[in-house]
Design an enzyme around this catalytic site. Structure first.
Site, PDB file in Angstrom:
ATOM      1  N   TYR A 128       0.831  -1.207   0.000  1.00 35.70           N
ATOM      2  CA  TYR A 128       0.000   0.000   0.000  1.00 35.70           C
ATOM      3  C   TYR A 128       0.863   1.254   0.000  1.00 35.70           C
ATOM      4  O   TYR A 128       0.539   2.260   0.625  1.00 35.70           O
ATOM      5  CB  TYR A 128      -0.982  -0.007   1.163  1.00 35.70           C
ATOM      6  N   HIS A 138     -16.425  -4.382  -4.124  1.00 37.66           N
ATOM      7  CA  HIS A 138     -15.940  -5.129  -5.291  1.00 37.66           C
ATOM      8  C   HIS A 138     -16.922  -6.196  -5.772  1.00 37.66           C
ATOM      9  O   HIS A 138     -16.533  -7.146  -6.448  1.00 37.66           O
ATOM     10  CB  HIS A 138     -14.584  -5.763  -4.999  1.00 37.66           C
ATOM     11  N   HIS A 181      -8.410  -8.775  -2.206  1.00 42.25           N
ATOM     12  CA  HIS A 181      -9.114  -7.587  -2.705  1.00 42.25           C
ATOM     13  C   HIS A 181     -10.236  -7.134  -1.761  1.00 42.25           C
ATOM     14  O   HIS A 181     -10.299  -5.968  -1.405  1.00 42.25           O
ATOM     15  CB  HIS A 181      -9.667  -7.877  -4.095  1.00 42.25           C
ATOM     16  N   HIS A 212     -11.628  -6.923   1.834  1.00 44.21           N
ATOM     17  CA  HIS A 212     -10.928  -6.948   3.114  1.00 44.21           C
ATOM     18  C   HIS A 212     -11.772  -7.639   4.179  1.00 44.21           C
ATOM     19  O   HIS A 212     -12.236  -7.037   5.150  1.00 44.21           O
ATOM     20  CB  HIS A 212     -10.564  -5.530   3.548  1.00 44.21           C
TER      21      HIS A 212
END
Length: 616
Positions: free
Chosen positions: A242, A390, A417, A419
């Protein structure tokens, strides 16, 4: 006739799958007990949804010493088979600022000295090691056209492949440059154990799976917990550091970057976070191979008009792409004992006319299930996901590739992807299917963007079809055409293909027992560590006699399908819940089992009828 009856009985017993001693006992369910009724464990509101990033000033992330310090950020990676291993590390000092002059990779040797016994080194003498391997080095730079953004050029990144190793053997090694006076250019001695050779009876001790890790307080708990589980291999399903957006978000993260910074001309990356992450992970990665695949946070536009992306990922990690016949680090495969791992790229072309799809076809065709019974696939964004975040984001990829994975009997699929944690029932094309893979979302490593808690089936939480656009590829959102969700974009309750979900940070451990049984355990960070402390646990059971060969059929798309017609996305399959399930051609042991049952029943009926007549 009694002899024929015995033959029939032996045919039945001999061709049915047998339980290994003790496997499946002790109250742990197996996938044979499924499909399971969907379960959601409520999010514990007392837990923090996230935590701040660990600062680079933390001793675990800071450089080890003043220049010229020896190798750091040492990391191992498996090769395509157990006879070779990649060793990577960084030397020199990365630079941040303006008017940077990149380091010259040719000024430092890329050497690994190694052997099967420890070797004390005095004054840099490595002559006690019987082997030395040499490799290559590179440097990458991130150059921004905007004032105020910090340019970066990396240290020298080295990659060396050790060859001719013995499987399941411990090796001791030092990496670096032996020409530096007094041994200052060499690392301390580390060791690793090679993976077992590809064979149906040889498996890694434990495979740790983690995704969306980052480097927060939660991330460090995940890594510490994972290390205590003592894996022999780590699979990282994308979104590692990140580093992108780090300075923009102030190290605290935002759930939606484009929402919080709509006018940002570029998604900047703070590359020193990669160096800090590499130093933190070294205690694990210097002794255990870590296999990575790219996620969306690795895209990282490096400037240059946005034309250069993934530079950090491509430079920092060694993966067995060439060894596995791939021409790209974005997708590759490797064997770990009797497991064939396939790592796929969601942020490069995945369409059926592309290079990745062609490579995947060839790779799956080469798999010998007598040698590697288990086939495990991994990529970053999940195909099956019941969270709002997502939701249906990578429908195009699913529609393009799912049939190929199903046809070749892929057993387990890991993704990140999202969390949170979610385990699916066996599924294919949104229909419960005993021959479909077990999909597992494990994007709960603990990153800065906090945990996902909203489900698409929660009232008012269903995203619109125009939401959740992928960062790569087209949009193929669709409504369900039959089953409990008929006519809807989202289910109105937890989908039947979702077996268990929970919003907590953690990691997973896969322990393959034999050619048909593997134990999957999900560990939550908030649980006290212990053998009996698990968040989710199940035996995943292969049924090669029933699912050895699959043939899928496709039907017309839903009228609500928004997949573009330019050929960038395959036609979606029917989306029934139970009806319209794929046709399956059973082969091999399953046909033998069916035939033996019929023979046995006929023979039994005949013999029983004869006995009855003799007593009349």
């Amino acid at each position: 006739m009694a002899g024929l009856l015995l033959v029939g009985v032996l045919l039945v017993l001999g061709s049915r799958p047998r339980l290994a001693g003790g496997v499946g006992s002790g109250g742990i369910p197996t996938t044979l007990d499924g499909p399971f009724a969907p379960v959601t464990r409520a999010f514990d509101g007392a837990l923090r949804q996230g935590s701040d990033d660990v600062p680079l000033s933390d001793p675990r992330l800071a450089p080890r010493g003043l220049p010229p310090a020896g190798p750091e950020q040492i990391a191992l990676a498996a090769s395509a088979d157990a006879t070779s291993v990649w060793v990577s590390w960084v030397t020199g000092v990365a630079q941040v600022g303006s008017n940077l002059v990149p380091l010259d990779p040719s000024t430092a040797r890329s050497e690994v000295w190694y052997g099967e016994r420890p070797c004390p080194v005095a004054a840099g003498d490595v002559s006690g090691y019987p082997h030395v391997a040499r490799g290559k080095a590179e440097v990458y730079s991130q150059l921004y056209p905007y004032p105020g953004l910090l340019n970066y050029t990396s240290g020298v990144i080295h990659h060396v492949r050790l060859r001719g190793l013995r499987p399941a053997t411990r090796y001791y090694y030092r990496c670096g440059d032996s020409s530096v006076h007094g041994g200052a250019g060499l690392s301390d001695e580390h060791s690793f154990e090679t993976l077992p050779s590809a064979a149906a009876g040889a498996y890694p001790r434990r495979v740790a799976v983690v995704g969306d890790l980052g480097l927060t307080g939660n991330s460090t708990s995940t890594v510490e917990h994972l290390a205590r589980n003592d894996p022999s291999l780590v699979v990282m399903v994308g979104d590692m550091t990140y580093a992108n957006q780090y300075r923009t978000t102030g190290g605290r993260g935002v759930p939606c970057f484009s929402c919080s910074f709509p006018d940002a001309p570029l998604r900047e990356s703070y590359q020193p976070r990669w160096d800090g992450w590499g130093r933190f992970m070294e205690s694990l990665t210097s002794r255990i191979p870590m296999m990575v695949i790219e996620g969306n946070h690795e895209i990282e536009p490096q400037g240059h008009g946005g034309a250069v992306t993934f530079a950090s990922y491509l430079a920092r990690f060694a993966v067995p792409s060439e060894e596995s016949g791939s021409n790209s680090k974005f997708y590759y495969s490797f064997n770990a004992g009797g497991i064939h791992f396939i790592m796929l790229g969601a942020y490069v072309d995945y369409n059926q006319t592309g290079a990745q799809y062609s490579w995947l076809q060839k790779d799956l065709r080469k798999v010998d299930r007598r040698v590697t019974p288990w086939v495990v696939a991994a990529w970053h964004p999940p195909w099956y996901n019941s969270y709002s975040s997502h939701y249906q984001e990578f429908e195009c990829m699913r529609q393009s590739m799912e049939g190929l994975l199903y046809q070749h009997g892929v057993d387990i699929v890991f993704s990140g992807h999202v969390h949170a944690y979610e385990r699916m029932n066996r599924v294919f094309n949104y229909a419960l299917d005993p021959c479909g893979p077990v999909y597992i979302t494990i994007g709960d490593g603990g990153n800065i963007e906090k945990i996902d808690i909203d489900h698409a089936d929660d009232p008012g939480k269903c995203p619109g079809p125009s939401d959740n656009h992928p960062e790569f590829g087209a949009v193929c959102h669709l409504n369900f055409t039959s089953g409990p969700a008929k006519g809807m974009f989202c289910w109105d309750r937890q989908p039947e293909w979702s077996a268990f979900r929970e919003s907590s940070f953690g990691h997973g451990i896969l322990e393959v027992v034999n050619s048909t049984y593997a134990l999957w355990t999900w560990h939550r960070n908030q649980d006290a560590y212990g053998e009996d402390s698990v968040g989710d646990q199940i035996y995943i059971v292969r049924q090669p006699d029933k699912c050895s060969l699959q043939q899928t059929t496709t039907t017309s798309a839903s009228s609500d399908n928004t997949c573009p017609s330019e050929g960038k996305c395959a036609s979606p399959m029917s989306n029934s819940s139970r009806s319209g399930a794929p046709k399956v051609i059973r082969s091999g042991g399953y046909l033998l089992w069916n035939a033996s049952v019929v023979i046995w029943m006929v023979l039994f009926s005949f013999v029983f009828r004869g006995d009855a007549c003799s007593h009349s």
